[in-house]
Design an enzyme around this catalytic site. Sequence first.
Site, short mmCIF file in Angstrom:
data_model
loop_
_atom_site.label_atom_id
_atom_site.label_comp_id
_atom_site.label_asym_id
_atom_site.label_seq_id
_atom_site.Cartn_x
_atom_site.Cartn_y
_atom_site.Cartn_z
CG MET A 39 47.54 52.06 2.01
SD MET A 39 45.77 52.38 2.18
CE MET A 39 45.73 54.15 2.30
CG ASP A 95 51.48 50.34 -5.02
OD1 ASP A 95 52.03 51.28 -4.42
OD2 ASP A 95 52.08 49.60 -5.82
CD GLN A 114 51.63 46.17 -2.17
OE1 GLN A 114 52.84 46.07 -2.14
NE2 GLN A 114 50.84 45.12 -2.27
CD1 TRP A 149 56.35 50.00 0.89
CD2 TRP A 149 58.36 49.09 1.27
NE1 TRP A 149 56.48 48.93 0.05
CE2 TRP A 149 57.71 48.35 0.26
CE3 TRP A 149 59.63 48.69 1.67
CZ2 TRP A 149 58.30 47.25 -0.37
CZ3 TRP A 149 60.22 47.58 1.06
CH2 TRP A 149 59.56 46.88 0.05
CB THR A 197 51.24 46.18 -6.63
OG1 THR A 197 51.05 47.10 -5.56
CG2 THR A 197 50.31 46.58 -7.75
CG ASP A 218 53.75 46.42 -9.75
OD1 ASP A 218 53.85 45.73 -8.72
OD2 ASP A 218 54.40 47.47 -9.92
CD GLU A 245 57.51 51.03 -8.99
OE1 GLU A 245 58.16 50.30 -8.23
OE2 GLU A 245 57.02 52.11 -8.64
CG ASP A 286 60.94 52.56 -9.38
OD1 ASP A 286 60.45 53.09 -8.36
OD2 ASP A 286 61.75 51.63 -9.33
C1 FRU Z 1 54.76 50.81 -6.39
C2 FRU Z 1 55.43 49.56 -5.90
C3 FRU Z 1 55.15 48.38 -6.81
C4 FRU Z 1 55.35 47.20 -5.90
C5 FRU Z 1 54.83 47.73 -4.58
C6 FRU Z 1 55.55 47.22 -3.37
O1 FRU Z 1 54.60 51.76 -5.38
O2 FRU Z 1 56.82 49.76 -5.77
O3 FRU Z 1 55.94 48.34 -7.96
O4 FRU Z 1 54.66 46.08 -6.32
O5 FRU Z 1 54.94 49.15 -4.63
O6 FRU Z 1 54.96 47.67 -2.19
#
Ligand code: FRU
Length: 540
Positions: free
Chosen positions: A20, A22, A38, A46, A82, A146, A201, A234
């Site tokens: 998991m 965001d 996420q 991821w 996100t 985002d 982000e 970021d």
């Molecule tokens: C932040 C991020 C966001 C993006 C998402 C992808 O952790 O990188 O910028 O939308 O995670 O999972």
Amino acid sequence: NVMLSWQKTAYHFQPEKNWMNDPDGPLYYNGWYHLFYQYNPDSAVWGNITWGHAVSRDLIHWLHLPYAMVPDQWYDINGVWTGSATILPDGRIIMLYTGDTYDVVQVQCLAYPANLSDPLLLEWVKDPNNPVLVPPPGIGLKDFRDPTTAWLSPDGDKWRITIGSKVDKTGISLVYETKDFIKYELLDGYLHQVPGTGMWECIDFYPVSLTEENGLDTSANGPGIKHVLKASLDDDKNDYYALGTYDPIKNKWTPDDPDLDVGIGLRYDYGKYYASKTFYDQNKQRRILWGWIRETDAEELDLLKGWACVQSIPRTVVFDQKTGSNILQWPVEEVESLRSDSFEFNDVRLGPGSVVPLAVDSASELDIVASFEVHKETVDEATAEADTGYDCPTSGGAANRGILGPFGIVVLADDTLSELTPIYFYIAKGTNGKAVTHFCADELRSSKAADVDKIVYGSKVPLLQHEKLSIRSLVDHSIVESFAQGGRTVITSRVYPTKAIGRAARVFLFNNATGLSVTASVKIWKMDSADIRPFPFDQL
Ligand code: FRU
């Protein structure tokens, strides 16, 4: 068995398994809090990003629901990234999110619940006009993501959102205006920009009241209101915020203190905490902050244990009326419903060099409230000699003794202190010669395991005259969320003890200062499990 210690958490939100990141689109609707997140359905790292979905009556006890959105369109086939929710005055719900397209371009997309009379909002529809926004000229195809919750334009007939990006190394926030969330106009200039901060982000932008304790709807503005602007950097994976003033006519936000601008000043949390997002809870008139807490063990271990990452306990956010220069974050009151057996230790005198065990066993799920009285005269006298330039991350941790620190609590320790995580204050001499109080969390001796990060976290904490020092810590197996001075400075640690687990976990008070006695009072509650349940469930 090293994996033993890496049990799932008891009351922090996490999926049943896998990766998991965001929090997405948190909202309150029709008696339920919704959290989307996420999620990788296939693995503990991821990828394949899908929107997980859960609901709760109280922000603590959750029910897992079927996925809200999966990557199944050309414009989000590489990930449903996100996004944020906006509740319109007529009750409709708008969800804006970033899609990563088949050719890896970041675009913004619109979705909404299929059926607003379904209290669980189980089904989500992606708008046929998607994508509704593509990167504008001059913006990198991979630097546009985002979208925030929308707020009303000054004349009240249009909505605005901001989206993070960068130009060279300057972090920027683009602002769009829309009537229908399908067609958008890019406004001139940026809401704000800060050179050297890189890609922004998960921007968050919201009002806080200077005089009231309640939270404000995202569209609120006017006298007695400041605006928080937050960016997740970021480049260094931390969430930075600043307080400032929003001029909607000029489409500009200006920080109160340019030295404490976004990305160079204050952080929400000085530990592991990222990609956070607030929402206005119209149920209890408060603004609530969610944040993603990563693992700090090796990726192979995440794959072995089959899960990675949790969400923080949701926190209320208010302007700190006492200091005027920061926000206060505090765990939502609902977490207190998990408190069970309690233990109290009053007026414990901690002379220099003392470590005092507290009679609490099985101390891996706790809510701790501790206060510390120091003798002001001693502090005033000794400050001249106390170390200048102290900084938690480079201090070497709680084992290093100074005249006026460290002192505090030790959590997730075993009886012999072979593993321990101290959370503490350290008073040092500031550059102006006056005392500065630091709040730190020391993971250096937190685990016998080799392949986990062991860091000393922390920062300064503002203190007013005659204030007692105070710590609140939420301990949940591998997580320690700690709040100093009512939430002025916050540190979230991930620690992976191998011995200080289950019944063997203990808690201590300590004072490792050489020139200071401290009187501590502590109340500790054992915490029940939040019993997060899977779908389907028999009873709502
Ligand atoms: C932040 C991020 C966001 C993006 C998402 C992808 O952790 O990188 O910028 O939308 O995670 O999972």
